[in-house]
Motif scaffolding. Structure first.
Motif, PDB file in Angstrom:
ATOM      1  N   ARG A   7      18.989  75.255  57.964  1.00  0.00           N
ATOM      2  CA  ARG A   7      17.614  75.759  57.843  1.00  0.00           C
ATOM      3  C   ARG A   7      16.634  74.749  58.422  1.00  0.00           C
ATOM      4  O   ARG A   7      15.731  75.104  59.163  1.00  0.00           O
ATOM      5  N   SER A  20      28.163  73.185  50.159  1.00  0.00           N
ATOM      6  CA  SER A  20      27.827  74.372  50.969  1.00  0.00           C
ATOM      7  C   SER A  20      26.323  74.544  51.080  1.00  0.00           C
ATOM      8  O   SER A  20      25.806  74.825  52.159  1.00  0.00           O
ATOM      9  N   SER A  21      25.623  74.376  49.950  1.00  0.00           N
ATOM     10  CA  SER A  21      24.177  74.591  50.032  1.00  0.00           C
ATOM     11  C   SER A  21      23.499  73.483  50.828  1.00  0.00           C
ATOM     12  O   SER A  21      22.509  73.719  51.509  1.00  0.00           O
ATOM     13  N   LEU A  38      23.878  74.535  54.376  1.00  0.00           N
ATOM     14  CA  LEU A  38      22.936  75.625  54.691  1.00  0.00           C
ATOM     15  C   LEU A  38      21.519  75.069  54.829  1.00  0.00           C
ATOM     16  O   LEU A  38      20.769  75.451  55.731  1.00  0.00           O
ATOM     17  N   ASP A  39      21.214  74.152  53.955  1.00  0.00           N
ATOM     18  CA  ASP A  39      19.892  73.528  53.976  1.00  0.00           C
ATOM     19  C   ASP A  39      19.676  72.781  55.293  1.00  0.00           C
ATOM     20  O   ASP A  39      18.608  72.844  55.897  1.00  0.00           O
TER      21      ASP A  39
END
Lengths: 565, 579
Positions: free
Chosen positions: B497, B489-490, B493-494
């Motif tokens: 971004r 998930s991160s 998201l990264d």
């Protein structure tokens, strides 16, 4: 499966793991009656475990089995170097134990002296063993070698045979072992095999015991593999889960003056699960928490993530486990106050060490000043509960003070304020924006703020308390401040992880003042008395209830907020 | 042969234009013929004067008005070139000029037709006189163009004469002409200045006063700074009136007409710009920045800084350093300048000023440049030194090396208590957040000739070693790693971004705005055809070049996001306690 078991047995590096965890269960399932289990520090005259009976499919008559147990492989060094070497111990069994330690009832049976090890008898010792047994065997005394192969074979035949262990739990066990490096997956597979073994309807008492033993052996194998892989996360989580599931069976034992054989076996197995959990917990904290507690940011940075939420979750998980271990240690220490003051004293030292480490971890990992998940109230409450049990509240009041300031500042600054969202994706992007509708959603309810407010009376000045309440009123006016109590269904559900039970007490908003909060809590405690019917609490095992709350993410009820010691 | 063919071509063009005009399509014809000859202006003039086309007809003027901007600018130039020799009435010519100027709108080259009008007036002095006399009769189109006629006639007395009229537009034309005309030495100059002074009464209205002010500045420039006749009096008069537009105009004249101003007058204007709260800060900054470029060696730096600071502080939104390019350029030219700038603006602690400093050492400026505050620029009071140190962290925490260099200045030159605070801040939050470029900077400082700096750097490195040893010892704790799902998930998201950063970088990129975009899916060179002036095609292979930007995520924003935000917020918002 056989290979897994063999590897597992060979990996049991400490003798205690073999003689306390594996053999008693195995012997019981083989049809033997275990007479004694090993005690460290007491003279055993060479015998680690004694058992009597007839092994199914092997013996034609009853034997007295005397086990001399060694961990791993037996090498030349292990054969005859010191008093604890194999040969002197075998001699001791023969010369001392058989003459003085066997009671009349068992003295009539022929004796089998078994040299037992998780690994192999190395080639260099095989000749010695053959010579020794040939020289010392008599009509009444025979010798057997129970090495890893033999143990695995016995386990396969009597504990984990296809007809005894169904395909699904067997597969899940194998997957759990394979996934020890991915704790979440390992936990899920372990949970699956434990649930299918422990929570399924048991056909008989014997079947129940078998399933418990199977669970224990399988769990022990998973944990051993996890230890071998140097990843204790899986070990900790699975041992905690198993303890709770095991209690779900044991809690049904009816209170009697003297327990029957079956119930005694149940208690014995529960004790094994409990020991396993405590050992795993201690091992976990020895590796993860204690050596790094005093170093600034070390633990936070070890999370190896750029996301603040990952660090926050990991640190609260750690402090919760530490607090729970402290609570258990305190519980055990108290139970030995009279019977073993020395042990009790040493455990008290352990608790003081845990308290010191907790303070250091809080100071060195400032993410612990601002819980992002509202449910981290559970961890805060466990710490404060331990602090009360140990008269150390003053050491943790500054933490409550900082939390009251920073959690509400985070609301003002719209940055990582506590939220009741549980989904990781939501937490990851929290706060998504600064709109009030989002904020109302993110803070729809809270168990954290009432708890902090409760302690703020002792931790904060009047001005700070006013500021705390005002910020909450202004920033999250729609939030339902609440607490949770167990109800009449809780005891049947909580141990299995069902969280849909209990009573939620609302109207705990800080803007109503501390007096109103206390009144509401007191009334709720007087009304919601079902907590006293929770089996663990009835049995005086409060830490077990707290373990369940932490494990299954249920709020710590107000009955544990402030303890009258 | 060549002459004949050129003649043939000219004839062909003339015929084409003639035919087009008959059809009412002259202007569009000019557009298509434009690339075939450089003499189109002369041809248009010749055809018009011969009566073969009617360049100034109503149809053609309406067509000009209806053109889009690209086509308009394409036809504008040949038409302007035709103006000076047009044999037409003044009214027709003025109408054409008016149409061209109106159509050009606010473009910087909108006034180009006036230059050609002046040439026309010079070649037709009688018609120019007529424009002036009709202007006196308040004929609107003549009134609007009277200044250019006067300029062409070069008759200063005629310009003075206009000042005696009551109509303000006429007087304004007079002043404008006086500003543009050559003068015969000081007496004329003084006479003009006197008239400008007289015009500064509030009754005269904004436009007239602005013309008088401009004329005064131009005149001082003509008579030279050695004789600033009535300069102080004049400027004080303007400043006292406190008219915002006039004050902005003063800042513009610092750029346009600086040569006639004496030092005292410049500071008078800068002071007025600093103290007046109502003027348009954006426009003033624009002119001050340009003036800075033209006059940077002459102005007192601290007074200039105050004037800039006052405007930046008044802005509703932040300003980027590239919008004040000359100001920044001058500041970076000299270490004394940059020292004074950072010291004085950090000490002010004003939000816009501090964020401007951040931008100066950001991607648009000199990234992570080292800035030293000289002892002479550092305030004496230790509280003020601490204030600077905290502001430095509050605003420059993403520019770690700049922040550290500023703090090191305090370590070097500050009072004992301020030195301690600066050293603490260097460790927490700076060194606790950054281990890359900052650590290298401090290692370099260990060898500094300043004992205070080298000792401090050594202490910090030692502390940092202990800290990083602690981090290393816990590196193996796999138990604390996020789960696989969390990591997935991160990572997603990264990725989002990074995509956003990429898109924003494209939006902000000057290259992206200037050029068309092509996306290469494969290869590391691009092939294209370049078209030469004669239409010849040349193949070209260009290797791709890469622009990358790396930055270190501050560790504290991960391990203590709220605490870190709180610290920065306090440092940013706190104000100096006046003693």
């Amino acid at each position: 499966m056989r290979i897994i078991l063999k590897e597992y047995l060979a990996s049991l590096k400490e003798r205690g793991e073999l003689d306390k965890s594996v053999l008693p269960n195995l012997l019981s399932e083989l049809g033997l009656r275990v007479l004694n289990t090993p005690m460290i520090g007491t003279r055993q005259n060479g015998v680690d475990i004694a058992a009597v009976g007839k092994i199914k499919g092997q013996d034609e008559q009853k034997y007295l089995y005397l086990f001399c147990i060694k961990a791993g492989n037996i090498t030349r060094r292990d054969w005859e170097v010191s008093e604890q070497s194999v040969r002197p111990e075998l001699n001791e069994i023969k010369d001392v134990y058989l003459r003085s330690n066997v009671d009349h009832e068992n003295g009539t049976f022929p004796v089998k002296i078994c040299l037992c090890c998780g690994g192999e008898l190395e080639e260099t010792v095989l000749v010695n063993w053959a010579g020794y047994t040939e020289q010392n065997k008599t009509e009444n005394i025979s010798f057997e070698l129970w090495n890893g192969d033999r143990l695995a074979e016995l386990m396969m035949s009597c504990l984990l045979a296809r007809e005894l262990l169904e395909d699904e739990p067997r597969r899940n066990f194998q997957k759990a072992v394979a996934m020890v490096n991915e704790p979440k997956a390992c936990y899920e597979y372990t949970q699956s095999f434990l649930i299918s073994l422990l929570l399924a309807e048991h056909t008989s008492r014997k079947d129940q015991l078998l399933k418990l033993r199977q669970s224990y052996i399988c769990l022990h194998a998973v944990i051993s593999w996890a230890i071998d892989a140097d990843n204790l996360e899986s070990a900790y989580k699975t041992s905690e889960l198993a303890l709770l599931l095991c209690w779900d069976i044991v809690r049904k034992i009816k209170k009697k003056k003297k327990l029957g054989k079956h119930d005694r076996s149940l208690v014995f197995i529960f004790d094994q699960f409990f020991q396993l959990f405590l050992q795993t917990s201690e091992r976990y904290l020895l590796k993860v928490a204690y050596p790094h507690a005093n170093q600034t940011h070390s633990l936070s940075v070890a999370v190896l993530s750029r996301e603040p939420i990952d660090v926050n979750i990991a640190m609260f998980e750690l402090i919760g486990r530490l607090a729970l271990h402290g609570i258990w240690t305190e519980y055990i220490s108290k139970s030995f106050t009279q019977s073993n003051p020395n042990l009790s004293g040493s455990l008290t030292e352990n608790i003081n060490n845990i308290l010191d480490k907790m303070v250091s971890i809080i100071n060195n990992n400032p993410t612990l000043h601002t819980p992002i998940r509202d449910e981290h109230m559970i961890e805060v409450a466990l710490v404060m509960y331990l602090a009360q049990l140990t008269q150390s509240v003053n050491r943790f009041l500054p933490w409550i003070n900082v939390m009251s300031e920073k959690t509400t500042f985070a609301l003002l600054a719209n940055t990582q304020y506590p939220t009741c969202f549980r989904d990781y994706a939501d937490l990851l992007s929290h706060p998504k924006n600064s709109e009030q509708t989002y904020r109302d959603d993110a803070c729809a309810g809270s168990i954290l703020y009432p708890y902090i407010y409760f302690w703020a009376q002792w931790a904060c000045t009047d001005d700070e308390i006013r500021k705390f309440a005002k910020r909450l009123e202004e920033q999250i006016p729609q939030c339902t401040h609440q607490a949770w109590f167990p109800d009449e269904d809780s005891d049947n559900l909580i141990w299995r992880g069902d969280t849909y039970h209990g009573v939620c007490v609302t109207d705990l908003s800080p803007d109503k003042g501390h007096k109103a909060l206390l009144e509401m809590l007191n009334q709720a405690m007087a009304t919601c008395t079902e907590i006293n019917d929770i089996s663990a609490i009835r049995s005086g095992l409060e830490p077990l209830f707290l373990t369940a709350c932490r494990h299954y993410r249920l709020p710590i009820p107000p009955s544990f907020w402030h303890v009258n010691l | 042969m060549e002459d004949n063919s050129a003649m043939e071509s000219d004839n062909f063009i003339k015929k084409a234009l003639e035919d087009a005009d008959l059809r009412g399509g002259l202007i569009h014809s000019i557009l298509s013929i434009k690339s075939q000859t450089h003499e189109l202006g002369a041809i248009l003039c010749e055809l018009h004067n011969a009566g073969r086309i009617s360049l100034l007809s109503k149809t053609n003027l309406e067509t000009i008005e209806s053109l889009n901007q690209i086509k308009f600018w394409a036809v504008s130039h040949p038409i302007c070139e035709a103006i000076p020799r047009l044999d037409s009435s003044y009214r027709e010519v003025l109408t054409l000029v008016q149409t061209l100027v109106d159509k050009a709108g606010s473009d910087g080259a909108a006034g180009m037709p006036y230059t050609f009008l002046i040439k026309w007036c010079k070649l037709n002095p009688d018609k120019a006189q007529k424009i002036v006399s009709k202007a006196k009769d308040l004929d609107p189109i003549c009134l609007s163009h009277c200044t250019f006629a006067l300029q062409a006639l070069e008759d200063i007395e005629l310009a003075f004469d206009l000042l005696s009229y009551s109509n303000k537009k006429l007087v304004k034309s007079g002043f404008q002409a006086l500003g543009r005309l050559e003068i015969n030495g000081e007496p004329d100059g003084k006479r003009i200045i006197d008239k400008c002074c007289e015009a500064l009464t509030p009754d005269n209205g904004k436009n007239l006063r602005l013309s008088a002010i401009e004329t005064a500045f131009k005149t001082w420039e003509k008579i030279g700074a050695s004789n600033p006749y009535r300069q102080q009096e004049f400027l004080e008069n303007v400043i006292t009136q406190n008219e915002c537009d006039e004050l902005v105009q003063l800042s513009a004249f610092l750029f346009y007409h600086p040569n006639g101003l004496v030092e005292r007058s410049i500071y008078l204007i800068l002071k007025a710009l600093t103290t007046n709260e109502r003027i348009n800060p954006k426009a003033t900054l624009h002119w001050l920045d340009l003036a800075m470029h033209a006059n940077k060696r002459k102005w007192d730096y601290s007074k200039t800084l105050d004037a800039f600071a006052a405007q930046i502080a008044r802005l509703d939104s932040e300003i980027e350093s590239n919008q004040l390019y000359h100001f920044c350029d001058y500041a970076w030219e000299d270490s004394d300048n940059i020292s004074t700038l950072f010291s004085s603006w950090l000490l002010k602690g004003q939000f816009n000023l501090c964020t401007f400093l951040v931008d100066m050492v950001g991607e648009a400026g000199k990234k992570n440049a080292s800035v030293e505050i000289k002892k002479s620029d550092l305030p004496n009071d230790s509280d003020d030194q601490i204030f600077i140190a905290r502001k430095c962290i509050g605003f420059l925490w993403l520019r770690e090396v700049t922040a550290a260099s500023l703090l090191m200045s305090i370590v070097k030159n500050g009072k004992k208590v301020a030195r301690q605070v600066a050293e603490e801040l260097l460790f927490n939050p700076l060194l606790l957040s950054y281990s890359g470029a900052l650590r290298a900077f401090l290692e370099e400082k260990c060898g500094s000739s300043s004992k205070r700096i080298s000792n401090c750097a050594q202490r910090l490195i030692e502390k940092h070693n202990t800290y990083t040893d602690g981090l290393k010892s816990a590196k193996h704790l796999v138990e604390l790693l996020p789960t696989l799902e969390q990591r997935r998930s991160s990572a997603m998201l990264d990725r989002e971004r990074r995509k956003n950063i990429h898109n924003k970088a494209h939006e902000k990129s000057l290259f992206a705005q200037l050029t068309s975009k092509q996306v290469l899916l494969y290869g590391k060179k691009s092939f294209s055809i370049i078209q030469g002036p004669g239409g010849e095609k040349t193949p070209n292979i260009t290797p791709l070049s890469e622009f990358s930007y790396t930055t270190e995520v501050p560790r504290l924003s991960v391990v203590d996001p709220v605490g870190f935000t709180k610290m920065l917020t306090i440092f940013r918002l706190e104000q100096r306690v006046s003693k």
